[in-house]
Each structure stands twice: as structure tokens, then as C-alpha cells.
Design an enzyme around this catalytic site. Structure first.
Site, PDB file in Angstrom:
ATOM      1  N   ASP A   1     102.378  31.382  23.083  1.00  0.00           N
ATOM      2  CA  ASP A   1     103.665  31.108  22.431  1.00  0.00           C
ATOM      3  C   ASP A   1     104.729  30.817  23.480  1.00  0.00           C
ATOM      4  O   ASP A   1     105.350  31.727  24.009  1.00  0.00           O
ATOM      5  CB  ASP A   1     104.072  32.304  21.566  1.00  0.00           C
ATOM      6  CG  ASP A   1     105.376  32.062  20.813  1.00  0.00           C
ATOM      7  OD1 ASP A   1     105.834  30.895  20.767  1.00  0.00           O
ATOM      8  OD2 ASP A   1     105.941  33.034  20.275  1.00  0.00           O
TER       9      ASP A   1
ATOM     10  N   LYS B   1     111.146  29.719  25.257  1.00  0.00           N
ATOM     11  CA  LYS B   1     111.421  31.072  25.754  1.00  0.00           C
ATOM     12  C   LYS B   1     111.713  31.030  27.250  1.00  0.00           C
ATOM     13  O   LYS B   1     111.211  30.157  27.954  1.00  0.00           O
ATOM     14  CB  LYS B   1     110.172  31.950  25.563  1.00  0.00           C
ATOM     15  CG  LYS B   1     109.848  32.372  24.145  1.00  0.00           C
ATOM     16  CD  LYS B   1     108.593  33.253  24.151  1.00  0.00           C
ATOM     17  CE  LYS B   1     108.122  33.585  22.747  1.00  0.00           C
ATOM     18  NZ  LYS B   1     109.018  34.458  21.998  1.00  0.00           N
TER      19      LYS B   1
ATOM     20  N   ASP C   1      99.781  36.763  22.027  1.00  0.00           N
ATOM     21  CA  ASP C   1     100.376  36.523  20.707  1.00  0.00           C
ATOM     22  C   ASP C   1      99.324  36.230  19.628  1.00  0.00           C
ATOM     23  O   ASP C   1      99.658  35.945  18.484  1.00  0.00           O
ATOM     24  CB  ASP C   1     101.379  35.361  20.806  1.00  0.00           C
ATOM     25  CG  ASP C   1     102.504  35.488  19.777  1.00  0.00           C
ATOM     26  OD1 ASP C   1     102.708  36.602  19.252  1.00  0.00           O
ATOM     27  OD2 ASP C   1     103.158  34.465  19.494  1.00  0.00           O
TER      28      ASP C   1
ATOM     29  N   ARG D   1     105.141  33.191  11.468  1.00  0.00           N
ATOM     30  CA  ARG D   1     105.282  33.223  10.004  1.00  0.00           C
ATOM     31  C   ARG D   1     104.906  31.872   9.395  1.00  0.00           C
ATOM     32  O   ARG D   1     104.425  31.819   8.263  1.00  0.00           O
ATOM     33  CB  ARG D   1     106.726  33.628   9.640  1.00  0.00           C
ATOM     34  CG  ARG D   1     107.784  32.664  10.070  1.00  0.00           C
ATOM     35  CD  ARG D   1     109.175  33.281  10.052  1.00  0.00           C
ATOM     36  NE  ARG D   1     109.401  34.187  11.190  1.00  0.00           N
ATOM     37  CZ  ARG D   1     110.541  34.820  11.429  1.00  0.00           C
ATOM     38  NH1 ARG D   1     111.566  34.682  10.611  1.00  0.00           N
ATOM     39  NH2 ARG D   1     110.670  35.604  12.478  1.00  0.00           N
TER      40      ARG D   1
HETATM   41  N1  BES Z   1     105.556  36.072  19.480  1.00  0.00           N
HETATM   42  C1  BES Z   1     106.901  36.399  19.203  1.00  0.00           C
HETATM   43  C2  BES Z   1     107.133  37.895  18.907  1.00  0.00           C
HETATM   44  C3  BES Z   1     106.856  38.833  20.036  1.00  0.00           C
HETATM   45  C4  BES Z   1     107.872  39.241  20.881  1.00  0.00           C
HETATM   46  C5  BES Z   1     105.595  39.356  20.210  1.00  0.00           C
HETATM   47  C6  BES Z   1     107.615  40.137  21.898  1.00  0.00           C
HETATM   48  C7  BES Z   1     105.328  40.242  21.234  1.00  0.00           C
HETATM   49  C8  BES Z   1     106.336  40.640  22.069  1.00  0.00           C
HETATM   50  C9  BES Z   1     107.391  35.594  18.001  1.00  0.00           C
HETATM   51  O1  BES Z   1     106.727  34.419  17.762  1.00  0.00           O
HETATM   52  C10 BES Z   1     108.801  35.229  18.292  1.00  0.00           C
HETATM   53  O2  BES Z   1     109.021  34.510  19.205  1.00  0.00           O
HETATM   54  N2  BES Z   1     109.708  35.801  17.521  1.00  0.00           N
HETATM   55  C11 BES Z   1     111.074  35.577  17.690  1.00  0.00           C
HETATM   56  C12 BES Z   1     111.662  35.360  16.312  1.00  0.00           C
HETATM   57  C13 BES Z   1     113.048  34.797  16.305  1.00  0.00           C
HETATM   58  C14 BES Z   1     113.068  33.392  16.835  1.00  0.00           C
HETATM   59  C15 BES Z   1     113.543  34.843  14.869  1.00  0.00           C
HETATM   60  C16 BES Z   1     111.704  36.800  18.353  1.00  0.00           C
HETATM   61  O3  BES Z   1     111.204  37.921  18.152  1.00  0.00           O
HETATM   62  O4  BES Z   1     112.637  36.638  19.112  1.00  0.00           O
HETATM   63 ZN    ZN Z   2     104.817  34.114  18.506  1.00  0.00          ZN
HETATM   64 MG    MG Z   3     107.549  32.626  18.733  1.00  0.00          MG
END
Ligand code: BES
Ligand code: ZN
Ligand code: MG
Length: 497
Positions: free
Chosen positions: A271, A278, A289, A352
Site C-alpha cells: 500500500d 504515503k 497490508d 474498503r
Molecule cells: N493500510 C492502511 C491502514 C494501516 C495503517 C494499516 C497503519 C497498518 C498500519 C490503510 O489502507 C490506510 O491507508 N488507511 C488510511 C485511511 C484514510 C486515508 C481515511 C489511514 O489510516 O490513514
Molecule cells: Zn491499506
Molecule cells: Mg491505504
């Protein structure tokens, strides 16, 4: 380095040799000194009075005693105070730590006297489970992901002998736990594998290789198949990678089955965040992930090994969330396989989106229950820390049974709010639902998004394991490598279904 482990059961300790150690637990109470005296009196060597004083002191809970007589060479004394701070994770954590301290030592055999279950009222459901936690701890502590270390040390043999009055009972627990732990190891190997190797294709290949030999039917739906099924949500997220998206479907169908359960797992093998990219620090962990998907395949592996009487269908959508000229974009609208449309507001909320198609597919299989596992949000770790996963469901019975299994296995869950108030937070002007909610309550709105794609007649729970699936410092057996969280939890759940 890890040991080539063997765990076996024995009634009495017949003989020690120079390369053996003994682990002895003492329940801390009024008669502790007498227990220690009696213990040493049973050996041919005298106890050291200074060390005894040290061990009896409140501040100290363990003592390593090196015997010049060599039978055994080392005695590990461990005091257990069964008070408010005692937990059912005690033996798992202690044994994991012990195995780690044995690395590089000359010890070949560890004898362990299994303490009586009656000392720990309210903490273990049974004698059997207490013993199981000991065996789990040994295996968990022995895990390492060292395949990329060129300096390969020889794996040394290490044997644990568990001493208990009923040898057959213990041997049966060891056999069962070995199966569970081989599945946890399989999951951990998948999650710890860097993304350069573990592409969606490799995830599918390893799953097929490992599970089809156990009689599980493994189908890997490739990109063309996804197109045929109009799984545009998975296709959109996976569209910017040379490693095409796919969906792994596993079918475990025993002759006799009590229920049909669908397990769905997020399989984002990397991811980057996509165009909503990121920063490097956050990307470093993102080969994990796919941990939710790893948990699903691990659970099914163990269920097949243990011949559990529950039908399970596993569904793991696999993508790499990357950046190129055909990346999906903030502002896009995706028509998912269910027909519902998704407005993309942030390409980093990709889990999601792929789960939308997977959960719709799961609903169409008409299972009794759907349980999904996903490293879905950072927000869940903000809310709960990394020691518990978030549990989201409207079904109290499902919630309670999962919660109980969580406490028992110490892969703990905490139930989060899930009322429909949160639904309005992911409304979209242009589409049926938006993939991004407001800043606050991010783990809940992510769960609410998923709810759109579930047939409401089916019992469903969502587990966000973004915290505990990744390595963390809070246990001896979670600190070095991604944890395989959820496999032990779900096996207990399925056992009690
Ligand atoms: N893969 C991440 C969530 C995650 C964060 C998993 C840290 C393991 C450790 C997910 O896909 C993501 O990036 N979520 C975002 C959502 C936001 C953009 C609404 C997040 O958590 O910042
Ligand atoms: Zn993710
Ligand atoms: Mg993500």
C-alpha cells in the site's frame, strides 16, 4: 536463528544430562520457602543460600541456577504471583521469552513441570488450555523470518519435554497445537515477506501450494475473471501495478458441517497510498497490508489440518496499491460488482474499496456468517493501541462469542460503536457512498462503508487488526516479527461454534 523444535510429553523425569535444563514454576504464597527447599532437596546438589534469599525477595521473580553437578545443568526458577496482574497470557509470553534466551546456549533438552490448573482460578477454561498456551509460547518465541540473512547459522535441535501426570492428554494437546502453530507460521511468513516477492500472484501461488494438498479447493481468479464479474472496485485499486489484481477463493468442505462461514481478508500486498501517496515512514510497514488475507488462509489451513466440522469459504482480494499512468484517482466514481457506486476521495482508503467487491461476493455465497479481517485504518490503533483489534458488528451474539475467544486466546478484541448515526458521514453527492469520512471516527466510518456491501440478512462482523497484526513491543512473541494475529482467535471461535 530458530531452533529445530520438538515438543513431547512424559510423566516423570527419568534422567537429566549435561545439556539439559529444568523449568520450575513456584506459586508465590506463604509457603514459598518450603516449596523451594523441598525442590532442592529432591536433587543431589545443594542449593545456594544467597540465591535462595534473592529468589524469595519480593522484587525478584526469576532465578537461573547453574549447577556444577550438571544434572540438570541449568534450573530456571520462576515465581508466579496469581494476583490482579496475572493474565491467561502468562505462560505463552514466558515460554516465548525463554526460547529466545536459549539461542546460542548449549542446552539441548528443557524439562518443564506443568503446574496444576487449580492454582489459577478463573484464568484458563481448562487444564488442556493452560497446557496449550505453554506449547504455543514455545513455538511463537521460536519464530523468526531469517530467509534473507546470507549468514545462515545451522539450526540447532531443541527439545521440550512437558511433564504431567496424564501423558496421553498432553501429547494430544501438543499434536493439536503443532497444527495450529504451523498455520500461524504460514501466516507470519506471508505477512513478513517483503512486497517485492509477495505479489498478488505469489500470494495466490503459495496459498494454492500449501492448502490444496490438504484438500482445500483453491481458485485464483485472475484479472480477466474479475473483469467478467464486473469487480471494478478491485480492478480500480489494482490498476496501477504490473502485478495484476486477483482474488483467491478457498473452499473447505468437510463431510459433516455445523455451519457455513465466510472469511474475507484484505490482501493489499503493498500500500503506497496510490496518488494520495504515503510518506516513506508509513510506507515501510505496508508490505503487511495483506495481513487480514494472511489470517484467512492461515485459519483455513489449520481448520483443514484439524479436520474441523465447519464449512469455510475464504475470500481474499489481492492488489498492489501503486502509482502509474492508469492509477485510479481522487474524484473517480467506481461501479462496484454489487452495482453500488463509490466516490473515491482518497486513494489511500483502498482496503474498503477492494473489500466492497469481496464482501458482495461473500454475501452471494449465502453463508450463515461473514467475518472479515483487514488492516483497514490507522485510526483503530489510535483508538485502541496496538494490543487489541477493533470489532464492529450489530449482532450481539456474534460479538460476544468473538469477544470470548479473544480473551481466551489473548488475541483480544474490543467492540466499537457501530450505530447508523455514522452512516451519514460517508454520504456522497455524486455516488452511492464515499470512501472517506471526516477526520474523527475513521475506523468506524470505514466499517460503515463495508456494511453497504453486505446482505443485511447475513450475520456479519468486521475486525480491524491494523494494530496487533503488525509487530509491536508488548509481548515477547510479538516484538520481532509481524504476528499472525487472528489465527488462534478464529480457531477457538470455530471450535466453539
Ligand atoms: N493500510 C492502511 C491502514 C494501516 C495503517 C494499516 C497503519 C497498518 C498500519 C490503510 O489502507 C490506510 O491507508 N488507511 C488510511 C485511511 C484514510 C486515508 C481515511 C489511514 O489510516 O490513514
Ligand atoms: Zn491499506
Ligand atoms: Mg491505504
Amino acid at each position: 536463528m530458530h531452533f529445530n523444535l520438538k515438543v513431547k510429553a512424559e510423566k516423570d523425569i527419568l534422567k537429566f544430562n549435561y545439556e539439559s535444563a529444568l523449568v520450575k514454576f513456584f506459586i508465590d504464597g506463604d509457603n514459598l520457602e518450603k516449596l523451594v527447599d523441598d525442590f532442592f532437596a529432591s536433587f543431589s546438589f545443594p542449593q545456594n543460600l544467597t540465591q535462595k534469599k534473592f529468589f524469595l525477595d519480593k522484587k525478584n521473580s526469576e532465578l537461573t541456577y547453574y549447577s556444577s553437578f550438571g544434572e540438570p545443568s541449568v534450573v530456571f526458577l520462576k515465581k508466579i504471583k496469581v494476583d490482579k496482574s496475572f493474565t491467561a497470557d502468562f505462560f505463552r509470553d514466558y515460554m516465548a521469552g525463554l526460547v529466545q534466551t536459549l539461542k546460542g546456549k548449549q542446552i539441548k533438552t528443557i524439562h518443564l513441570v506443568v503446574p496444576a490448573f487449580s492454582h489459577f482460578p478463573g484464568h484458563f477454561n481448562s487444564d488442556e488450555y493452560l497446557i496449550q498456551t505453554i506449547v504455543e509460547g514455545i513455538h511463537l518465541g521460536n519464530y523468526s523470518f531469517d530467509k534473507y540473512k546470507s549468514e545462515k547459522k545451522n539450526t540447532e535441535d531443541l527439545q521440550f519435554v512437558l511433564h504431567y501426570s496424564n501423558k496421553t492428554l498432553v501429547q494430544n494437546i501438543i499434536d493439536k497445537t503443532n497444527h495450529i502453530m504451523s498455520a500461524v507460521h504460514f501466516t507470519r511468513d506471508l505477512v513478513n515477506e517483503p512486497a517485492i516477492t509477495l505479489t498478488p500472484q505469489e500470494f495466490g501461488k503459495r496459498t494454492k501450494a500449501e492448502l490444496s494438498k490438504l484438500g482445500v479447493k483453491v481458485t485464483v481468479m485472475n484479472k480477466m475473471e474479475l473483469q467478467k464479474r464486473k469487480m471494478n472496485a478491485i480492478l480500480a485499486v489494482g490498476g496501477a501495478s504490473e502485478h495484476h489484481p486477483l482474488m483467491i477463493v478457498l473452499e473447505y468442505k468437510p463431510k459433516i458441517s455445523k455451519k457455513k462461514i465466510a472469511l474475507v481478508g484484505k490482501g493489499v500486498t503493498y500500500d503506497s497510498g496510490g496518488l494520495s501517496i504515503k510518506p516513506t515512514q508509513s510506507m515501510l510497514e505496508m508490505s503487511a497490508d495483506m495481513a487480514g488475507g494472511g489470517t484467512v488462509v492461515g485459519v483455513i489451513k489449520a481448520a483443514a489440518l484439524l479436520k474441523m466440522p465447519v464449512e469455510i469459504i475464504g475470500i481474499v482480494p489481492c492488489v498492489e496499491n501503486m502509482v502509474n499512468g492508469s492509477s485510479y484517482k481522487p474524484g473517480d466514481v467506481i461501479v462496484s460488482a454489487s452495482g453500488k457506486t463509490i466516490e473515491v476521495k482518497d486513494t489511500d482508503a483502498e482496503g474498503r474499496i477492494i473489500l466492497a467487491d469481496a464482501l458482495h461476493f461473500a454475501s452471494k455465497q449465502k453463508p450463515d456468517e461473514i467475518i472479515d479481517f483487514a488492516t483497514l485504518t490507522g485510526a483503530i490503533a489510535v483508538a485502541l493501541g496496538v494490543i487489541m483489534a477493533g470489532l464492529f458488528t450489530k449482532n450481539d451474539d456474534l460479538a460476544n462469542r468473538l469477544y470470548e475467544s479473544g480473551n481466551k486466546t489473548f488475541e483480544r478484541l474490543w467492540r466499537m460503536p457501530f450505530s447508523d448515526d455514522y452512516k451519514s458521514m460517508i454520504k456522497s453527492e455524486i455516488a452511492d457512498v464515499s470512501n472517506l469520512g471526516p477526520r474523527w471516527g475513521g475506523a468506524i466510518t470505514a466499517g460503515k462503508f463495508l456494511e453497504h456491501f453486505i446482505d443485511e440478512k447475513i450475520n456479519w462482523a468486521h475486525i480491524d487488526l491494523a494494530g496487533p497484526a503488525l509487530k509491536h513491543d508488548f509481548n515477547n512473541y510479538t516484538k520481532n516479527w509481524d504476528t499472525g494475529f487472528g489465527v488462534r482467535l478464529m480457531l477457538d471461535y470455530l471450535e466453539n461454534i
